[in-house]
Design a protein around this motif. Structure first.
Motif, PDB file in Angstrom:
ATOM      1  N   VAL B  10      46.341 -93.695  91.333  1.00 31.52           N
ATOM      2  CA  VAL B  10      45.494 -92.632  91.875  1.00 31.52           C
ATOM      3  C   VAL B  10      44.954 -91.804  90.709  1.00 31.52           C
ATOM      4  O   VAL B  10      45.702 -91.379  89.831  1.00 31.52           O
ATOM      5  N   CYS B  15      40.725 -87.219  93.172  1.00 32.17           N
ATOM      6  CA  CYS B  15      41.308 -87.127  94.520  1.00 32.17           C
ATOM      7  C   CYS B  15      41.150 -85.716  95.072  1.00 32.17           C
ATOM      8  O   CYS B  15      41.388 -84.738  94.377  1.00 32.17           O
ATOM      9  N   LYS B  16      40.719 -85.625  96.335  1.00 31.43           N
ATOM     10  CA  LYS B  16      40.567 -84.303  96.967  1.00 31.43           C
ATOM     11  C   LYS B  16      41.600 -84.090  98.069  1.00 31.43           C
ATOM     12  O   LYS B  16      41.480 -83.158  98.872  1.00 31.43           O
ATOM     13  N   GLY B  17      42.571 -84.968  98.142  1.00 37.10           N
ATOM     14  CA  GLY B  17      43.675 -84.751  99.077  1.00 37.10           C
ATOM     15  C   GLY B  17      43.316 -84.842 100.547  1.00 37.10           C
ATOM     16  O   GLY B  17      43.943 -84.196 101.384  1.00 37.10           O
ATOM     17  N   CYS B  18      42.332 -85.675 100.881  1.00 39.03           N
ATOM     18  CA  CYS B  18      41.903 -85.770 102.283  1.00 39.03           C
ATOM     19  C   CYS B  18      42.946 -86.434 103.172  1.00 39.03           C
ATOM     20  O   CYS B  18      42.929 -86.273 104.389  1.00 39.03           O
ATOM     21  N   GLY B  19      43.831 -87.215 102.569  1.00 37.19           N
ATOM     22  CA  GLY B  19      44.903 -87.856 103.347  1.00 37.19           C
ATOM     23  C   GLY B  19      44.515 -89.155 104.038  1.00 37.19           C
ATOM     24  O   GLY B  19      45.321 -89.718 104.778  1.00 37.19           O
ATOM     25  N   ILE B  20      43.311 -89.631 103.810  1.00 34.86           N
ATOM     26  CA  ILE B  20      42.862 -90.869 104.476  1.00 34.86           C
ATOM     27  C   ILE B  20      43.733 -92.056 104.041  1.00 34.86           C
ATOM     28  O   ILE B  20      44.192 -92.843 104.870  1.00 34.86           O
ATOM     29  N   CYS B  21      43.997 -92.149 102.741  1.00 40.08           N
ATOM     30  CA  CYS B  21      44.814 -93.268 102.257  1.00 40.08           C
ATOM     31  C   CYS B  21      46.224 -93.186 102.836  1.00 40.08           C
ATOM     32  O   CYS B  21      46.823 -94.207 103.179  1.00 40.08           O
ATOM     33  N   LEU B  32      51.032 -87.311 100.222  1.00 44.98           N
ATOM     34  CA  LEU B  32      50.420 -86.248  99.431  1.00 44.98           C
ATOM     35  C   LEU B  32      51.544 -85.496  98.723  1.00 44.98           C
ATOM     36  O   LEU B  32      52.579 -85.214  99.322  1.00 44.98           O
ATOM     37  N   ALA B  38      47.017 -87.400  96.364  1.00 49.18           N
ATOM     38  CA  ALA B  38      47.678 -88.622  96.813  1.00 49.18           C
ATOM     39  C   ALA B  38      48.645 -89.128  95.739  1.00 49.18           C
ATOM     40  O   ALA B  38      48.362 -89.035  94.544  1.00 49.18           O
ATOM     41  N   CYS B  56      38.869 -94.798 100.391  1.00 53.08           N
ATOM     42  CA  CYS B  56      38.922 -93.513  99.685  1.00 53.08           C
ATOM     43  C   CYS B  56      37.505 -92.999  99.461  1.00 53.08           C
ATOM     44  O   CYS B  56      36.704 -93.649  98.804  1.00 53.08           O
ATOM     45  N   PRO B  57      37.183 -91.804  99.982  1.00 48.44           N
ATOM     46  CA  PRO B  57      35.824 -91.289  99.838  1.00 48.44           C
ATOM     47  C   PRO B  57      35.520 -90.838  98.408  1.00 48.44           C
ATOM     48  O   PRO B  57      34.376 -90.567  98.076  1.00 48.44           O
ATOM     49  N   ASP B  58      36.554 -90.731  97.597  1.00 47.03           N
ATOM     50  CA  ASP B  58      36.352 -90.176  96.260  1.00 47.03           C
ATOM     51  C   ASP B  58      36.526 -91.187  95.137  1.00 47.03           C
ATOM     52  O   ASP B  58      36.589 -90.791  93.975  1.00 47.03           O
ATOM     53  N   ALA B  60      38.965 -92.580  94.192  1.00 41.66           N
ATOM     54  CA  ALA B  60      40.092 -92.106  93.389  1.00 41.66           C
ATOM     55  C   ALA B  60      41.238 -93.110  93.316  1.00 41.66           C
ATOM     56  O   ALA B  60      42.199 -92.880  92.591  1.00 41.66           O
ATOM     57  N   ILE B  61      41.149 -94.190  94.082  1.00 41.68           N
ATOM     58  CA  ILE B  61      42.208 -95.194  93.995  1.00 41.68           C
ATOM     59  C   ILE B  61      41.646 -96.410  93.275  1.00 41.68           C
ATOM     60  O   ILE B  61      40.633 -96.971  93.678  1.00 41.68           O
TER      61      ILE B  61
HETATM   62  S1  SF4 Z   1      41.826 -91.153 100.235  1.00 39.29           S
HETATM   63 FE1  SF4 Z   1      41.291 -90.755  98.095  1.00 39.29          FE
HETATM   64  S2  SF4 Z   1      40.702 -88.598  98.017  1.00 39.29           S
HETATM   65 FE2  SF4 Z   1      41.772 -88.927  99.975  1.00 39.29          FE
HETATM   66  S3  SF4 Z   1      43.911 -88.390  99.506  1.00 39.29           S
HETATM   67 FE3  SF4 Z   1      43.710 -90.597  99.187  1.00 39.29          FE
HETATM   68  S4  SF4 Z   1      43.229 -90.816  97.004  1.00 39.29           S
HETATM   69 FE4  SF4 Z   1      42.879 -88.691  97.530  1.00 39.29          FE
END
Ligand code: SF4
Ligand code: SF4
Ligand code: SF4
Lengths: 267, 69
Positions: B10, B15-21, B32, B38, B56-58, B60-61
């Motif tokens: 990650v 990462c913006k911590g959206c929690g989708i992953c 988180l 994440a 991941c919208p960012d 970041a993974i």
């Molecule tokens: S989906 Fe991406 S942006 Fe959202 S918490 Fe997971 S790593 Fe972070």
């Protein structure tokens, strides 16, 4: 190539809110381009205005960030001048069907070889949550605090009736099929429309009490069904996703080329 | 030929911590952390489906191929 090779890293992290579906669309669009092994220099991305339109700033193709609703008009110009390039036109729902509604139906009617990716989050995010032609009756928006009285368009139906030769719908939850659909749309010769249901947790989600980005994506999972499924017959409320039309029809630039040949007396 | 396994990391800068992953990982590999970013907390459970990366919208993974014994 690595995913990072397709983005302009200096602008990351991007400006979109946490959980905004536009990032997922960008992510999977990159994967589609990577899978197709297209060269960055053969791609032109043309966008208008809105949260969605920001995508052209982040991607390292030839990019053109134009006027609200006018992305398809600019894209038409680029394609007519350089028909060998692949043109990707990401748009928001308001951008594509309100401000740019006329450009949209006529690009479809001409069947010009452009790939329109419509990120439908059912609201104007950038300007503060005004309702769009996709919000739907009864939905809340900054400009419809008591509930919207406008009926919504169905983007796929609109595109099909106007003459688009490739029309599909997917969601940000369905990442794997989104990639496959985008690949087909990009390779299709003619006007292709991919509607992607994408969450705006900040405005559409909050105004309509739909919960977090995760909740909104779960709703895409439960609220949609593959096109032609039995489930749709039992529950007409379900939204169909998949490819609705994929047809080989005369394409505008090719037709134009033929006219030039005729005018020059080449038979 | 067996497909090589991939190892995920990650990028907490993006990462913006959206929690989708976290929510959609079929194996509960992600969580988180206290700074709302994440984190890969159960790496051994990862089945390498790659969905966290795609959703991941960012962006970041990230992942890279690893040699498995
Ligand atoms: S989906 Fe991406 S942006 Fe959202 S918490 Fe997971 S790593 Fe972070
Ligand atoms: S306002 Fe909505 S569409 Fe715009 S970045 Fe935020 S979540 Fe995305
Ligand atoms: S690759 Fe699949 S199993 Fe592994 S962490 Fe990501 S979502 Fe979970």
């Amino acid at each position: 190539m690595a995913i990072r090779d397709y983005i302009r890293e200096r602008f990351m992290p991007h400006i979109w809110c946490p959980g905004c579906g536009h990032g997922i669309v960008m992510n999977n669009l990159i994967r589609a381009v990577e899978n197709l092994e297209l060269r960055k220099r053969d791609i032109v991305m043309v966008s208008g205005i809105g949260c969605s339109a920001r995508i052209s700033g982040y991607l390292d193709f030839h990019t053109l960030h134009t006027l609200h609703g006018r992305a398809l008009a600019f894209a038409t110009g680029v394609k007519m001048a350089r028909p060998e390039l692949r043109i990707l036109v990401p748009m928001g729902d308001g951008d594509a069907t309100a401000i740019g509604g006329n450009h949209f139906i006529h690009a479809a009617r001409r069947n010009i070889d452009l790939t329109a990716v419509i990120m439908n989050n059912r609201i104007y995010g950038m300007t503060g949550g005004q309702y769009s032609p996709l919000s739907g009756r009864g939905k809340a928006a900054t400009t419809a605090p008591l509930g919207n009285i406008d009926q919504a368009f169905d983007i796929a139906d609109l595109a099909m009736s106007a003459g688009a030769s490739f029309v599909a719908r997917t969601t940000t939850y369905h990442a794997v099929s989104m990639i496959k659909i985008l690949e087909k749309a990009i390779m299709h010769k003619g006007f292709s429309v991919v509607e992607i249901l994408t969450q705006c947790p900040t405005y559409f989600g909050r105004k309509n009490r739909l919960g977090s980005a995760v909740d909104m994506m779960k709703a895409y999972k439960t609220g949609t069904t593959p096109v032609g499924s039995e489930a749709k017959k039992e529950d007409p409320e379900l939204i169909e996703r998949g490819i609705f039309v994929e047809e080989d029809r005369p394409e505008y630039c090719t037709e134009y080329e033929n006219i030039i040949k005729k005018a020059m007396g080449v038979h | 030929m067996k497909k090589k396994k991939r190892k995920r990391t990650v990028n907490i800068e993006w990462c913006k911590g959206c929690g989708i992953c976290v929510a959609f990982c079929p194996k509960g590999v992600m969580d988180l952390d206290e700074s709302e970013k994440a984190a890969i907390v159960r790496p051994d459970d990862c089945v390498d489906c790659g969905l966290c990366e795609l959703r991941c919208p960012d962006l970041a993974i990230e992942s890279e191929e690893i040699d498995t014994p």
